[in-house]
Motif scaffolding. Structure first.
Motif, short mmCIF file in Angstrom:
data_model
loop_
_atom_site.label_atom_id
_atom_site.label_comp_id
_atom_site.label_asym_id
_atom_site.label_seq_id
_atom_site.Cartn_x
_atom_site.Cartn_y
_atom_site.Cartn_z
N UNK A 10 17.85 -33.88 -47.69
CA UNK A 10 19.06 -33.57 -46.93
C UNK A 10 20.20 -34.48 -47.38
N UNK A 11 21.35 -33.89 -47.69
CA UNK A 11 22.54 -34.67 -48.04
C UNK A 11 23.61 -34.52 -46.97
N UNK A 12 24.24 -35.64 -46.62
CA UNK A 12 25.26 -35.62 -45.55
C UNK A 12 26.48 -36.39 -46.01
N UNK A 13 27.64 -35.75 -45.98
CA UNK A 13 28.87 -36.46 -46.37
C UNK A 13 29.50 -37.13 -45.16
N UNK A 14 30.28 -38.18 -45.42
CA UNK A 14 30.98 -38.87 -44.35
C UNK A 14 30.02 -39.49 -43.36
N UNK A 15 28.99 -40.17 -43.87
CA UNK A 15 27.92 -40.67 -42.99
C UNK A 15 27.86 -42.19 -42.93
N UNK A 16 28.92 -42.87 -43.40
CA UNK A 16 28.84 -44.33 -43.50
C UNK A 16 29.25 -45.06 -42.22
N UNK A 17 29.97 -44.37 -41.35
CA UNK A 17 30.43 -45.07 -40.15
C UNK A 17 29.29 -45.09 -39.12
N UNK A 18 28.87 -46.31 -38.78
CA UNK A 18 27.68 -46.44 -37.91
C UNK A 18 27.89 -45.79 -36.54
N UNK A 19 29.16 -45.70 -36.12
CA UNK A 19 29.45 -45.05 -34.82
C UNK A 19 29.71 -43.56 -34.98
N UNK A 39 26.63 -39.83 -48.24
CA UNK A 39 27.73 -39.84 -49.19
C UNK A 39 29.00 -40.25 -48.48
N UNK A 40 29.69 -41.25 -49.02
CA UNK A 40 30.93 -41.67 -48.36
C UNK A 40 31.82 -42.41 -49.35
N UNK A 41 33.10 -42.36 -49.02
CA UNK A 41 34.14 -43.02 -49.79
C UNK A 41 34.08 -44.54 -49.64
N UNK A 42 33.68 -44.97 -48.45
CA UNK A 42 33.75 -46.39 -48.08
C UNK A 42 32.46 -47.10 -48.52
N UNK A 43 32.59 -47.82 -49.67
CA UNK A 43 31.41 -48.41 -50.29
C UNK A 43 30.72 -49.46 -49.41
N UNK A 44 31.53 -50.33 -48.77
CA UNK A 44 30.92 -51.39 -47.94
C UNK A 44 30.23 -50.81 -46.72
N UNK A 45 30.93 -49.87 -46.07
CA UNK A 45 30.33 -49.25 -44.88
C UNK A 45 29.07 -48.49 -45.27
N UNK A 46 29.09 -47.89 -46.44
CA UNK A 46 27.92 -47.13 -46.91
C UNK A 46 26.70 -48.05 -47.03
N UNK A 55 15.17 -48.44 -41.95
CA UNK A 55 13.97 -48.59 -41.11
C UNK A 55 13.42 -47.24 -40.68
N UNK A 56 14.27 -46.22 -40.76
CA UNK A 56 13.82 -44.89 -40.29
C UNK A 56 13.20 -44.04 -41.40
N UNK A 57 13.36 -44.47 -42.66
CA UNK A 57 12.75 -43.67 -43.73
C UNK A 57 13.47 -43.78 -45.05
N UNK A 58 13.30 -42.74 -45.87
CA UNK A 58 13.77 -42.72 -47.25
C UNK A 58 15.25 -42.32 -47.31
N UNK A 59 16.13 -43.33 -47.46
CA UNK A 59 17.57 -43.04 -47.48
C UNK A 59 18.23 -43.76 -48.65
N UNK A 60 19.22 -43.09 -49.24
CA UNK A 60 19.98 -43.72 -50.32
C UNK A 60 21.46 -43.38 -50.12
N UNK A 61 22.32 -44.33 -50.45
CA UNK A 61 23.77 -44.10 -50.32
C UNK A 61 24.39 -43.74 -51.66
N UNK A 62 25.38 -42.86 -51.63
CA UNK A 62 26.10 -42.45 -52.84
C UNK A 62 27.59 -42.55 -52.55
N UNK A 63 28.30 -43.34 -53.35
CA UNK A 63 29.75 -43.45 -53.17
C UNK A 63 30.37 -42.16 -53.69
N UNK A 64 31.15 -41.51 -52.83
CA UNK A 64 31.74 -40.22 -53.21
C UNK A 64 33.03 -39.96 -52.45
#
Ligand code: NAD
Length: 263
Positions: A10-19, A39-46, A55-64
């Protein structure tokens, strides 16, 4: 409802903001055993989001930057290479500029359209190239503003009406490829995006909601997990409104006032 996305990517864009809504959707899919790309523009937040989600599973961040075609091709291609499949794609990234139309610069108009609307076309086109053989599900973040605009955020509303329309057309055009295309319509969900408006006029916002409370990102995530699931296999071109009954009638606070009067 528990979902099982074991073996799904599953891919999700705009997912870096914890809130934010995208983060809650990522968490929901991870808890449902999917492999998730955020996938998110904000590298640090990502990076922070990946740290919080792993902790919840297999996740990877992609700057986009979802509005840039060359980035979209490259980064979604890298995501596909990591998993050799994309089963669910969620176009969630968005911006919410507050500006009366007559005061808005055309550059701000273009940016709103590019990030909120053109991105859905660009990302879906790229994802389609990987989904066309095996089928899949695409979800788009529409908005209550897709249905009725607000003075002061007309460009946002126009972009989200476009997302609504695009979802319907894509549902028809991708149906022969066994790709379902649906959307969710958040009302007022407490996230970074709505922080300012909620601080300014929470009471007015709440009085327009039948359930008399603001929504949580998790409420939208639950709807997204359902829409992408096999339980929703006959749903395409469909939208779930996650709004607590916002403006379901012209006077949603009628019943509450009546009950208060009786007390
Ligand atoms: P948010 O502001 O909390 O998160 C949006 C995310 O998108 C951020 O992480 C941001 O960095 C990212 N983003 C912005 N521009 C980007 C770009 N060019 N490329 C990649 N990422 C980018 O917002 P949210 O409230 O979680 O909203 C998520 C979606 O739901 C948006 O499309 C929004 O319009 C829609 N929505 C939200 C509400 C609400 O009440 N919060 C209501 C209606 C619709």
């Amino acid at each position: 409802m528990g979902f099982d996305y074991s073996g799904k990517t599953v891919g999700i864009t705009g997912a870096a903001s914890i809130k934010g809504i995208g983060f809650a959707i990522a968490k929901k899919f991870l808890q449902s055993h999917a492999a998730v790309g955020i996938f998110d523009l904000d590298k640090n937040a990502l990076q922070q989001a990946v740290d919080a989600l792993k902790v919840f599973g297999n996740v990877k961040g992609y700057v986009l930057d979802v509005s840039k075609e060359s980035d979209v091709k490259k980064v979604i291609g890298a995501f596909y290479e990591d998993h050799k499949a994309i089963d669910v794609w969620i176009n969630n990234a968005g911006i919410y500029p507050q500006c009366p139309l007559m005061d808005m610069e055309s550059s701000a108009w273009d940016m709103t359209m590019n990030v909120n609307l053109k991105s859905v076309f660009l990302c879906t086109k790229e994802v389609f190239s990987y989904m066309r053989e095996d089928g899949g599900v695409i979800l788009n973040a529409a908005s209550y503003a897709s249905l009725i605009s607000s003075a002061g955020s007309g460009a946002y509303a126009a972009s989200k009406s476009g997302v609504y329309s695009l979802t319907k057309t894509l549902a028809a055009e991708l149906a022969p490829y066994h790709i379902r295309v649906n959307g969710f319509i958040p009302g007022v969900i407490e996230t970074g995006m709505t922080q300012e408006v909620v601080a300014e006029r929470k009471d007015t916002l709440v009085s327009a909601i039948a359930l008399r409370e603001l929504g949580r990102p998790e409420d939208v995530a639950n709807a997204a997990a359902f829409l992408a699931s096999s339980e929703a296999s006959y749903l395409t071109a469909a939208f779930i409104e996650v709004s607590g009954g916002k403006l379901c009638v012209q006077n949603p606070d009628f019943a509450w006032k009546k009950m208060e009067d009786m007390a």
